[in-house]
Scaffold this motif. Sequence first.
Motif, PDB file in Angstrom:
ATOM      1  N   LEU A 138      -0.160   0.127  29.337  1.00  0.00           N
ATOM      2  CA  LEU A 138       0.059   1.104  30.357  1.00  0.00           C
ATOM      3  C   LEU A 138       0.314   0.304  31.674  1.00  0.00           C
ATOM      4  CD1 LEU A 138      -1.204   4.184  29.236  1.00  0.00           C
ATOM      5  CD2 LEU A 138       0.963   3.399  28.851  1.00  0.00           C
ATOM      6  N   TRP A 184       2.995  -2.332  31.777  1.00  0.00           N
ATOM      7  CA  TRP A 184       4.225  -1.537  31.901  1.00  0.00           C
ATOM      8  C   TRP A 184       4.832  -0.948  33.234  1.00  0.00           C
ATOM      9  CZ3 TRP A 184       6.103   3.380  33.000  1.00  0.00           C
ATOM     10  CH2 TRP A 184       7.458   3.738  32.848  1.00  0.00           C
ATOM     11  N   MET A 211       2.998  -1.419  22.118  1.00  0.00           N
ATOM     12  CA  MET A 211       2.003  -1.945  22.754  1.00  0.00           C
ATOM     13  C   MET A 211       1.842  -3.595  22.327  1.00  0.00           C
ATOM     14  SD  MET A 211      -1.557  -0.555  21.923  1.00  0.00           S
ATOM     15  CE  MET A 211      -2.392  -0.610  20.149  1.00  0.00           C
TER      16      MET A 211
END
Length: 449
Positions: free
Chosen positions: A49, A52, A107
């Motif tokens: 995350l 990203w 992921m």
Amino acid sequence: MKKSIGFSLARMRRVDILMGVLAVAYAFFWLVNLEISRSAEILLLLSFLFSWVGESDRATKYSWIFLLLVAFVVLQISVHQFSVARFPADDSITSERHYTKLFLCLMIAWWVKGSSSRALTILIATLAGFWVSLIWQGDWQSWWAGVQGKRVDFDYHNAQHTSVYFGWALIAALTWLGHLVSSHGRAWQLSLSVLLSLVALVGVIVTQTRGVWLALAVVFVLIAPYLCYRLFRVHHGKATKPRTLFVMVAIVMAFLAFGATQFDRLIEKRLDKEASVMQTAAELDWDSIPYSSIGIRLHTWRYALEKIAERPLTGWGADSRKYLIDEGPFPQAIRDRFGHFHNSYIEITLAYGLIGLTILGILCGAMWEGVRQAYKRGHRYLATGLACSFVFFAIANLTESYFIFRTGIYFVTIVGGCALSFYLFRPHVKGTEIASPDAELVDHGQGES
């Protein structure tokens, strides 16, 4: 990568290194120590995350693939309301999370970034984890019992799941062996690949899972022509030496001779065990079909299709399978013993309907396109191994619900994530590894899995 939203290049590189370490830990410990793997999973998800958010390439960051996750979560929320109302004792949060975890492949794909070396790293770590766990918890008594005709599971979830592990390990070992033969690998590598192939083959046989046998039979029909082509084609301007061909033929003959002499009765007995059930089923005489291994599947599948027809679009909820079986027209012993329908595609459709099946199907389609992209970019043995793994797992799931267990989650996350990375990070995307048309692993010290 340029600075994005305050994230420096150096920081993003550190995050990438951290993701690599966590991804390898997640993959290696999946069967060795589940708690370590789950801890790595949480940290890897957080790192993903963070990465990203810091990604500067908008085409990759906002890929339509991520919308599949959003759509699936929205579907889960809507179905959850119905499921809780329909099944008062429903405790579906865990099962819902289980289905959502299939999207953890994002992921892994994010870290692999279309790199064959990274894909090989995590695939080898996963397979190494299986072999280490087998050495750790397996014993010679189990092997001996299996050779004598007893069905064994080596203390994994059950024999069906163990058989899938061995089946995938066999595909990986044979793919590596094919690469080594065509590229004239070192003697110790050839010996190791043959040993792993032989052990995996024996493991597949002694776990006695017909669905896995069928899946491997189909895979070998598909893989054999390609490997023969690779073996006989001109390699670096020189035809394959007769010695190499002799070695390969000798290996194949040795495998066939070993299986024929040691396990012919076991295989014949296992295949013949349900022959009468299949004959009765072919006559559609449902009242006469016994509740045997195949009979249980046929009876429960028929009932499941009836329930799917009642709610075809959005399904009954993630944990509904247990309650639907309890409500079904089955003997009490079947209700007490089984809590799923032994078919992943039926399980998914029962849980989330044709909409859920379509969403996951599109995700798998993107993975398959990733395999094609990997092949086009020169990673042909890697692509072949991934393709065979997908076909193998897809067929195996026709007779067992692997997707709703850890086996399915890790397979989709790792194998699917590696494949998806070659789609998500295509040649026009920054940081994507592009190989020459005939590129394979140049260093014979590495092997594709």
